[in-house]
Design an enzyme around this catalytic site. Sequence first.
Site, short mmCIF file in Angstrom:
data_model
loop_
_atom_site.label_atom_id
_atom_site.label_comp_id
_atom_site.label_asym_id
_atom_site.label_seq_id
_atom_site.Cartn_x
_atom_site.Cartn_y
_atom_site.Cartn_z
N LYS A 112 0.85 -1.19 0.00
CA LYS A 112 0.00 0.00 0.00
C LYS A 112 0.89 1.25 0.00
CE LYS A 112 -3.62 2.21 2.74
NZ LYS A 112 -4.43 2.08 3.95
N HIS A 115 1.07 7.27 2.89
CA HIS A 115 0.24 8.48 2.87
C HIS A 115 -1.06 8.29 2.12
CE1 HIS A 115 3.71 10.30 4.64
NE2 HIS A 115 4.43 10.11 3.57
N CYS A 116 -1.50 7.07 1.91
CA CYS A 116 -2.81 6.80 1.32
C CYS A 116 -3.70 6.23 2.41
CB CYS A 116 -2.73 5.80 0.16
SG CYS A 116 -2.17 6.51 -1.38
N LEU A 117 -4.87 6.79 2.56
CA LEU A 117 -5.80 6.31 3.58
C LEU A 117 -6.48 5.03 3.15
CD1 LEU A 117 -7.44 9.71 4.51
CD2 LEU A 117 -5.58 8.54 5.68
#
Length: 117
Positions: A112, A115-117
């Site tokens: 993943k 900094h990606c929710l």
Amino acid sequence: MATTEIYRYLHVSELQVALDPEGYLIELEEWSPAVAEALASEEGITLSEEHWEVIDVLRNFYRRYELAPAMRPLVKAVGLALGEEKGRSIHLMRLFPGSPAKLAARIAGLPKPTHCL
């Protein structure tokens, strides 16, 4: 390295590929084009040449920087590799709806993006 919880297995041919709770590969080495096709299929995506171009950019980015890019670096990397037209958020949203950085990284067999929710 911390162990990652196996949530489920993706069955590709005769292989069982372990996925985490968000659907990312636990063992990145288990990725193959067939695994990418299976992950994309779960999302209702049939991988086209344009998808594979982005997947190649992502995998090359990961080899170079050892991380999956968030959206802004992804747009920049795609633009540099494939040209300004393809290096636009709207193009990536069309190919990988919702969150292109997360979805494309997952299909490309990468972790993943940070900094990606």
